[in-house]
Scaffold this motif. Structure first.
Motif, short mmCIF file in Angstrom:
data_model
loop_
_atom_site.label_atom_id
_atom_site.label_comp_id
_atom_site.label_asym_id
_atom_site.label_seq_id
_atom_site.Cartn_x
_atom_site.Cartn_y
_atom_site.Cartn_z
N UNK A 61 45.45 -2.74 -46.40
CA UNK A 61 45.75 -4.15 -46.64
C UNK A 61 47.01 -4.57 -45.91
N UNK A 62 48.04 -3.74 -45.96
CA UNK A 62 49.28 -4.07 -45.26
C UNK A 62 49.02 -4.18 -43.76
N UNK A 63 48.27 -3.23 -43.22
CA UNK A 63 48.00 -3.25 -41.78
C UNK A 63 47.21 -4.49 -41.38
N UNK A 64 46.22 -4.86 -42.19
CA UNK A 64 45.40 -6.02 -41.83
C UNK A 64 46.22 -7.30 -41.82
N UNK A 65 46.95 -7.56 -42.91
CA UNK A 65 47.63 -8.84 -43.04
C UNK A 65 48.86 -8.97 -42.16
N UNK A 66 49.40 -7.85 -41.70
CA UNK A 66 50.60 -7.92 -40.86
C UNK A 66 50.33 -7.65 -39.38
N UNK A 67 49.22 -6.96 -39.07
CA UNK A 67 48.96 -6.61 -37.67
C UNK A 67 47.56 -6.99 -37.20
N UNK A 68 46.54 -6.42 -37.80
CA UNK A 68 45.17 -6.60 -37.30
C UNK A 68 44.75 -8.06 -37.30
N UNK A 69 45.20 -8.81 -38.30
CA UNK A 69 44.83 -10.21 -38.42
C UNK A 69 45.22 -11.01 -37.18
N UNK A 70 46.32 -10.65 -36.56
CA UNK A 70 46.85 -11.43 -35.45
C UNK A 70 46.46 -10.88 -34.09
N UNK A 71 45.74 -9.79 -34.06
CA UNK A 71 45.36 -9.15 -32.80
C UNK A 71 43.96 -9.62 -32.40
#
Length: 461
Positions: A218-228
């Motif tokens: 969840x941390x990875x998605x909302x802070x990184x993957x979401x914007x890539x």
């Protein structure tokens, strides 16, 4: 003038068999199979997460850069796939999509769905098999039909006076993919505060559950993957039929231009949606929201355009079957793929964005407040006209407490318009495959190479 439909069971059966044959020939020669590419992404990601201890976002389809890009709750919802083999998962996905399609048709047809009979539904099945967004949804193993069914369930609850139960479907859909979150905006525009609160709470609760199950993902998605956005695909790829796709094919990289266009679209959507709600036309309001969501999402692949299905329901029931048939026929032709290699020039600007123009046109001109009184939510019909004896193809109607159309002429026009759409789509279909869906600059040759870039919708950044 639309030719009359056969009036005997034998004639109807022969017509259905003829249409089924034409549909089979069309689907065997024109569309390319997508080899369940997106389902393979889901399956590989869940397998990596559950059985190999990796993060759900670590998986990449072999030979590509594409992996899981949905919110974490989508992975939680798909976790049961870990108990299945790949081929069993594919079969399950096909069955789920068939069930979702049946639910969508039932919800759009309204309480008078039985009057269409086997003949009407058989014609509808043949015509739906031609619809490119629907073909690709099944062939990719996509989830958009399931989300559409969830959202339309809330539309039906609101239209039939059971709004106290509304919001759960929209909330779940928004937790699985971000684009349906615009339907929470619809509830706010409509002043349905309770339903909006329920949808927000369900989406938030589902997201919190996913964070509890796998905090790191969840941390990875909302802070990184979401914007890539590179994880999703090229913005200029011809399958991207959003405003951002149009601008990317024009070579316009300025995000400010896109932001202004999005604000204008949302302004039009808010005005027209409020008018639809005031007229009691909840299906029109939900149709307009689906159209706006497709336009403002940075990436709207062709198969995401199943969100246009409610718009065709609105057109038919508003007495515009010929318009519905013509637009539907274009969406059956795979015409945008003619500009797969080169979308330059005036013809490229118009042709490569054909589906986006249809979506924009529907947002601007979809009939609102023009249904006959019998089709408005909560109204009562005063017509005593006897329905035509020939079952019409399902006039996918706004969910309503009313069961009778304004007249038998409406049903006949509906059948004629839907059948005309089928004939037009078959006649207009190219005889050779018109597209590849691999987001590369070459034409694929193998079935595994025919799959598109991964198709999750990223949110605006």
């Amino acid at each position: 003038m639309t030719p009359p439909l056969p009036r005997t069971d034998r004639g109807r059966l022969l017509l259905v068999l003829a249409l089924a044959t034409l549909v089979t020939l069309f689907t065997a020669t024109v569309p390319l199979l997508r080899d369940w590419f997106d389902l393979r992404v889901y399956y590989g990601s869940i397998d990596t997460w559950v059985h190999h201890g990796g993060r759900v976002y670590d998986y990449r389809v072999p030979g590509t850069t594409y992996g899981f890009t949905y919110p974490p709750f989508a992975a939680v919802a798909m976790a049961p796939m870990a108990l299945l083999g790949l081929h069993t998962a594919i079969a399950a996905a096909l069955l789920l999509n068939l069930a979702a399609l049946a639910a969508v048709l039932r919800l759009l047809a309204g309480p008078d769905w039985r009057r269409h009979g086997w003949f009407g539904w058989a014609l509808t099945a043949c015509l739906l098999a031609l619809f490119e967004p629907l073909r690709d949804t099944f062939s990719f193993g996509q989830v958009n039909l399931l989300l559409l069914a969830l959202v339309l369930t809330d539309a039906t609850l609101l239209a039939t006076g059971r709004g106290r139960l509304a919001g759960v479907g929209i909330g779940l859909a928004a937790a699985i993919k971000l684009t349906p979150a615009l339907f929470i905006g619809l509830l706010l525009v409509a002043g349905r505060w309770r339903a909006a609160a329920v949808a927000t709470a369900v989406a938030g609760g589902a997201t919190a559950l996913a964070a509890q199950v796998d905090p790191d993902a969840s941390r990875f998605y909302w802070t990184e993957a979401l914007w890539d956005t590179d994880r999703v695909g090229r913005l200029g790829y011809v399958s991207n039929q959003s405003v951002q796709g149009i601008l990317a094919r024009l070579g316009e990289p300025d995000r400010a231009v896109w932001a202004v266009a999005v604000l204008l679209i949302l302004g039009v959507w808010a005005v027209r949606t409020r008018r639809a709600v005031a007229a009691g036309e909840w299906t029109a309001a939900f149709a307009l929201t689906g159209l706006a969501a497709c336009l403002v999402s940075p990436i709207t692949w062709v198969h995401h355009l199943v969100w246009l299905l409610p718009s065709f329901a609105v057109l038919v029931r508003a007495g515009r079957p010929r318009v519905a048939g013509a637009l539907y026929a274009v969406l059956c032709t795979s015409v945008v793929w003619l500009w797969f290699d080169d979308a330059s020039g005036v013809d490229g600007f118009l042709g490569s964005n054909a589906y986006a123009w249809i979506t924009l046109g529907l947002l601007l001109w979809l009939p609102v407040g023009q249904f006959c009184p019998a089709l408005r939510t909560g109204s009562r019909s005063t017509s005593t006209t006897t329905a035509a004896p020939v079952p019409a193809a399902p006039a996918i109607s706004p969910a309503s407490v009313q069961t009778d159309p304004c007249s038998s002429g409406t049903a006949a026009a509906t059948a004629g318009g839907v059948v005309a759409a089928g004939r037009a789509s078959v006649r207009g279909a190219p005889s050779e495959p018109t597209a590849s869906t691999l987001p590369a600059d070459r034409k694929p040759q193998s079935s595994s190479e025919r799959a598109s870039s991964y198709t999750a919708d990223p949110p605006p950044s």
